[in-house]
Design an enzyme around this catalytic site. Structure first.
Site, short mmCIF file in Angstrom:
data_model
loop_
_atom_site.label_atom_id
_atom_site.label_comp_id
_atom_site.label_asym_id
_atom_site.label_seq_id
_atom_site.Cartn_x
_atom_site.Cartn_y
_atom_site.Cartn_z
N ASP A 196 0.86 -1.18 0.00
CA ASP A 196 0.00 0.00 0.00
C ASP A 196 0.90 1.22 0.00
OD1 ASP A 196 -2.00 1.92 0.30
OD2 ASP A 196 -3.12 0.71 1.71
N HIS B 276 -3.52 2.82 -4.62
CA HIS B 276 -2.69 2.64 -3.42
C HIS B 276 -1.40 1.88 -3.75
CE1 HIS B 276 -5.22 4.29 -0.25
NE2 HIS B 276 -6.27 3.71 -0.80
N GLU C 18 -10.54 3.49 -3.07
CA GLU C 18 -10.02 4.86 -3.18
C GLU C 18 -9.11 5.05 -4.40
OE1 GLU C 18 -10.04 6.08 1.53
OE2 GLU C 18 -8.23 5.14 0.74
#
Length: 723
Positions: free
Chosen positions: A150, A229, A286
């Site tokens: 990440d 990410h 996201e």
């Protein structure tokens, strides 16, 4: 049925002997389905514990435990069931090795009882990961969601792409003109093994951890983030990002065919490392799709595939990766954003933004794991005292976790079986040490374990409270660090009375423990006043309160200064208006004796966006004033809230002619974490005044290097105390 000899049984039982006394109540967490108690106790040791497996049991994770004159007998529906019976037996035994005579029949409500750990933001060594697994096993958690990649951290050795784990590829940098930390990729670091930031797990490390988990009947689910990410990967291999994106943008380019080959090569090695896992977790949350909107390759892919928008482009990406993951004999799981644009046909949804994504997926016939952030994100605060270590986001205390039910209203009864269970997540943006991880994990994990294991018919918060007292002793005996936040007193209610006095009501999350308090700012002892129903305050005071457990202070100390000070309930007028989203309670917010916690969403903060805080207090009469105190909030890492740059105070007897009483510049504080900065402003000599004007100068437009550069700065304050 077959007899079973478990390795390490003697060590397991020996460890239980270190627990403290008080066997008065069957204090097992999670609560078993059925308990039948008998009179008396039996000494239990490795020589009088018999175990067996009965595959005819309806639930392979279930077990029957009987403690009688001959010792203990555990029959499980599988080796896992026997293991869980041993965890229960360990909790039954006291410091003398005795267990009450009892018969327990038990089985879990859910088959996915998970706990997550983010090792990408901050790396945690192999030995701690194994310790973490020990803690999970003790709580009958059977799934470990290992968040390996990440942002800036890629923690898994991939032979085909060695640059991913060249540790010096990431280097902390500070620009001399900016106080905020950034990251850059050093060209020479691609060939340099020096480590200034992180670390990673070798393939041998992973195999060892997976085997360690297997012995504890825990399945390790690896997460390899995509398509977002992924800053580390797109810095090391920029050829798999969009050509129009900035370096290290963190978003893979679905317009490049090579991107899928890159990720498939990674999946090949992940599958080999995690043979027990039925899933590969892809994250999927996201994703900054604006990069795809500006990318000609992505737009070409959209036209070729007949995709109407970037949501459908993400769905295309997810579908392709699912097909490849399925071809390797694994199922794909991802966060609820993978629903955007249409869910891949065989995907499992991990619903984190709330319950809504999980409800939608379950009603559409997809498996679901519930992880709503407002219940089970353990990176959130668990207490509201300034002594709490830095956390991220909201407030999930033990009772909140205990109230979590993975099957919410809205799922059709015939679809409830699609809910596999739930888990809690620990993200580590603000968590740097193993000790901090354990603090955030315990005792909330006890609440989670009972929620995921025990049927709703046997859950009882009051009983859980009593059991938790015993559980904390067990944690201490094992050397596990746990939070005492649930013992910390807080102000539950306060009200001003007609005679000018103030009534304060205190509370703690856990009941049954005495709270002692003082009103002169001194540290309470057991000789101090005992809190009962409320505290009546009739004159200026500093309230201090602390909870005692087993005769010793526990939790944090509550300190509330400035109660009934000269500014309390003064009339306040504003030269600049506060923001409607952060009123702090309105025009009385600065004089109501209510203090905010170090979270930006605390309702006691009054906020000023892009402007100074400029307020005048009318104290109702001319008084002798010696100074004032006030506090400001700042959190560079995740908000635009900054300390003011200057603090100026004027006083006046008539509200027309004002004289400067204090004027001071405020030095910037470049700490990226949340902080509350108190300021004690003393006048050079006492001043006779009725009006006090306070102005805090706004920092203006946030500078380059700030995470929100170019945005207007905010000022957050909560209370003005006048001496």
């Amino acid at each position: 049925m077959r007899n079973l000899i478990l390795p390490g049984l003697a060590a397991l039982l020996a460890a239980a002997c270190s627990s403290g006394p008080r066997p008065a109540e069957i204090a097992v967490i999670p609560q078993p389905a059925r308990i039948v108690e008998s009179e008396g106790f039996v000494k239990i040791g490795p020589d009088n514990v018999r175990t067996a497996v009965d595959t005819a049991m309806s639930n392979p994770e279930g077990y029957r435990l009987r403690v009688g004159d001959g010792g203990a007998e555990i029959v499980g529906g599988s080796d896992a069931g026997v293991f869980y019976g041993l965890q229960t037996l360990e909790q039954l035994r006291d410091s003398a090795g005795r267990a009450p005579q009892v018969t327990i029949e038990d089985a879990p409500r859910f088959r996915w009882r998970g706990m997550h750990l983010d090792v990408s933001r901050h790396f945690f060594p192999k030995e701690f990961v194994k310790r973490y697994l020990d803690i999970l096993a003790y709580h009958k958690i059977n799934t470990f969601h290992w968040h390996l990649t990440d942002g800036i951290g890629w923690r898994l050795q991939i032979d085909k792409y060695p640059l991913l784990t060249q540790k010096a590829a990431w280097r902390k940098v500070k620009d001399a003109k900016s106080p905020w930390i950034g990251l850059e990729l050093s060209d020479e670091s691609r060939h340099d093994s020096a480590d200034t930031y992180g670390g990673y797990y070798t393939k041998d490390d992973v195999r060892e951890i997976v085997a360690y988990a297997r012995e504890r009947h825990i399945t390790v689910i690896p997460e390899i983030e995509m398509p977002g990410h992924s800053e580390a990967a797109t810095f090391a291999y920029p050829e798999y990002a969009c050509p129009t994106a900035r370096p290290g943008s963190g978003i893979y380019c679905p317009g490049r065919e090579e991107t899928f080959g890159f990720l498939e090569g990674i999946i090949d090695e992940v599958v080999e490392l995690f043979p027990d896992s039925p899933y590969i977790h892809i994250g999927g949350d996201e994703v900054g799709k604006e990069q795809w909107s500006a990318c000609p390759l992505c737009q070409k892919r959209k036209r070729e595939q007949g995709l109407k928008d970037e949501h459908e482009l993400q769905s295309y990406f997810v579908h392709r990766m699912e097909e490849y993951i399925n071809s390797k004999g694994k199922a794909m799981i991802g966060f609820d954003e993978i629903l955007e644009g249409g869910l891949a046909p065989n995907a499992t949804v991990m619903s984190w933004t709330g319950f809504e994504g999980g409800i939608k997926a379950a009603n559409a016939g997809h498996d679901v794991v519930m992880v709503p952030l407002d219940y089970v994100y353990f990176d959130h605060y668990q207490g509201q005292n300034p002594c709490e270590p830095q956390a991220w986001g909201g407030y999930n205390n033990v009772k909140r976790v205990y109230s979590f039910d993975p099957v919410p209203p809205g799922i059709a009864p015939e679809n409830e079986h699609y809910v596999l269970g739930g888990q809690a997540n620990i993200w580590t943006e603000t968590i740097r040490t193993p000790e901090h991880v354990e603090y955030m994990l315990l005792p909330r994990l006890a609440a989670l374990s009972e929620t995921l294991w025990s049927d709703t018919t046997v859950k009882d918060w009051k009983r859980f409270e009593r059991k938790l007292d015993r559980q904390l002793d067990r944690y201490a005996a094992k050397g596990w660090k746990y939070a005492e936040s649930a013992f910390t007193p807080y102000i539950a209610e306060q009200r001003f009375n007609g005679d000018g006095s103030l009534t304060v009501k205190l509370d703690t999350e856990l009941d049954g423990y005495p709270v002692y308090y003082t009103l002169d700012g001194s540290v309470p002892t057991q000789e101090s006043a005992v809190y009962t129903d409320s505290i009546m305050i009739r004159e200026p005071a500093t309230l201090t309160a602390v909870t005692f457990r087993n005769g010793k202070p526990t939790g944090c100390t509550l300190t509330v200064p400035g109660l009934l000070n000269k500014a309390t309930r003064a009339k306040v007028s504003y030269a600049t208006s506060y923001n409607a989203a952060y009123t702090g309670g309105g025009d009385t917010a600065l004089v109501d004796n209510r203090y905010a916690f170090k979270r930006g969403d605390d309702k006691a903060w009054q906020g000023f966006e892009g402007k100074d805080m400029d307020a005048t207090l009318d104290l109702d009469s001319v008084q002798s004033l010696s100074g004032l105190g006030l506090r400001f909030y700042q959190h560079i890492a995740s908000t635009s809230v900054m300390l003011p740059t200057r603090l100026t105070v004027w006083t006046s007897t008539d509200g027309k002619d004002f004289t400067v009483a204090a004027d001071r510049a405020i030095e910037p504080n470049d700490d990226s974490e949340a902080l509350i900065a108190p300021f004690d402003v003393r006048f050079t000599a006492p001043v006779e005044a009725r009006y006090v004007r306070v102005k805090a100068a706004n920092a203006g437009v946030l500078p380059e290097g700030h995470p929100r550069a170019g945005a207007p700065a905010w000022i957050f304050t909560d209370e003005i105390v006048v001496y």
